[in-house]
Design an enzyme around this catalytic site. Structure first.
Site, PDB file in Angstrom:
ATOM      1  N   TYR A 137       0.838  -1.203   0.000  1.00 48.52           N
ATOM      2  CA  TYR A 137       0.000   0.000   0.000  1.00 48.52           C
ATOM      3  C   TYR A 137       0.873   1.255   0.000  1.00 48.52           C
ATOM      4  CZ  TYR A 137      -3.519   3.296   1.854  1.00 48.52           C
ATOM      5  OH  TYR A 137      -4.359   4.360   2.065  1.00 48.52           O
ATOM      6  N   LYS A 167       0.892   4.175  -2.870  1.00 46.67           N
ATOM      7  CA  LYS A 167       0.540   5.551  -2.529  1.00 46.67           C
ATOM      8  C   LYS A 167       1.701   6.505  -2.782  1.00 46.67           C
ATOM      9  CE  LYS A 167      -3.767   5.169  -1.276  1.00 46.67           C
ATOM     10  NZ  LYS A 167      -4.807   5.744  -2.168  1.00 46.67           N
TER      11      LYS A 167
END
Length: 292
Positions: A171, A175
């Site tokens: 993640y 991001k």
């Protein structure tokens, strides 16, 4: 600020629940016509349901606004193109793209499978690229035809991508990629009248409760910032990443050139250690990784 977005057309991805839902409702509240995109998956990306998107559309219409549901997988390149076409065909144009869709499959790095890596990077990073690519092509054609729009893109990064987060390597990488994509897109699309910014929201959602618990700000706290960034008033702000935590707005400062040492020609490997340690001593200490 009623009417802030009057006459503007917006796409919000991942708008069936959580932060995206609040964005769609807020944009509609300020007068925007909204394409409510949501695949209707669970927090880990499993399953499909048209219910969440249609529920948000019903709420917008009940408040006197205009909205239409879209169930596209935003990381599917052709489906993302159809999403942009739906906005143009239904409402006569496109002014705002809010990229928000995503899910998590958190693991420590050594336990992360290839499938988990591919799924999370796909939905976040490709799921930002594909709608942005097709929206940008539309805005370029509009500009070439003499109809330059005051177009706005709001991407969704995260503190995990900016400072890192233990147990969220996949993640965090996705991001961080979104933050980098935002910088490049802002520079490339400025010639067409498009601004591109990103937010790093801190909020209580299905994605965060398992990691941080329920003691986080309301998802709706992020949406007023998105509404202003989506407006024509925000034309002087681009290429920025903005963290929002409840009532706090923080302008993030990414990678910049820091202390340096220079010598003629190439370095000798034996000298590098002392030089790097001296540079580190002169530089500010990095912020701690979340969970460290």
């Amino acid at each position: 600020m009623p009417g802030l977005l009057e006459g503007r057309v917006a796409i919000v991805t991942g708008a069936g629940r959580g932060i995206g839902r609040e964005h769609a409702l807020e944009l509609a509240r300020h007068g925007a016509a909204v394409v409510v995109n949501d695949l209707g998956t669970e927090a880990d990306g499993s399953g499909v349901s048209s219910g969440p998107a249609h529920e948000v559309v019903a709420l917008i219409e009940a408040g006197g606004g205009r909205a239409v549901a879209n169930g596209a997988d935003v990381a599917d390149f052709d489906a993302a193109a159809a999403l942009v076409r739906q906005a143009v065909d239904t409402f006569g144009g496109l002014d705002v793209l809010v990229n928000n869709a995503g899910f998590v499959r958190d693991r420590m790095l050594v336990n992360t499978s290839e499938e988990e890596w591919d799924a999370v990077v796909r939905v976040h990073l490709k799921g930002h690229f594909a709608p942005l690519r097709h929206a940008a092509a539309y805005w370029r054609e509009e500009a070439k035809a003499g109809h330059t729009r005051a177009a706005r893109v709001v991407n969704t990064s995260s503190g995990a991508g900016l400072q890192g987060s233990v147990g969220q390597a996949t993640y965090s990488a996705a991001k961080a990629g979104i933050a980098g994509l935002t910088l490049v897109a802002a520079e490339e699309l400025a010639r067409y009248g498009v601004t591109v910014n990103a937010i790093a929201p801190v909020a209580r959602t299905r994605m965060t409760e398992g990691v941080f618990g329920a003691d986080l700000p309301d998802p709706a706290d992020n949406s007023p910032v998105v509404a202003w960034l989506a407006s024509e008033q925000s034309g002087d702000i681009t290429g920025r990443v903005i963290e929002i935590e409840g009532g706090t707005i923080c302008l993030e400062q990414g990678w910049t050139h820091g202390p340096r040492a220079t010598r003629p020609g190439r370095w000798d490997a034996a000298d590098v250690g002392d030089v790097l340690r001296a540079l580190v001593a002169r530089a500010p200490a990095p912020e701690a990784v979340y969970g460290a």
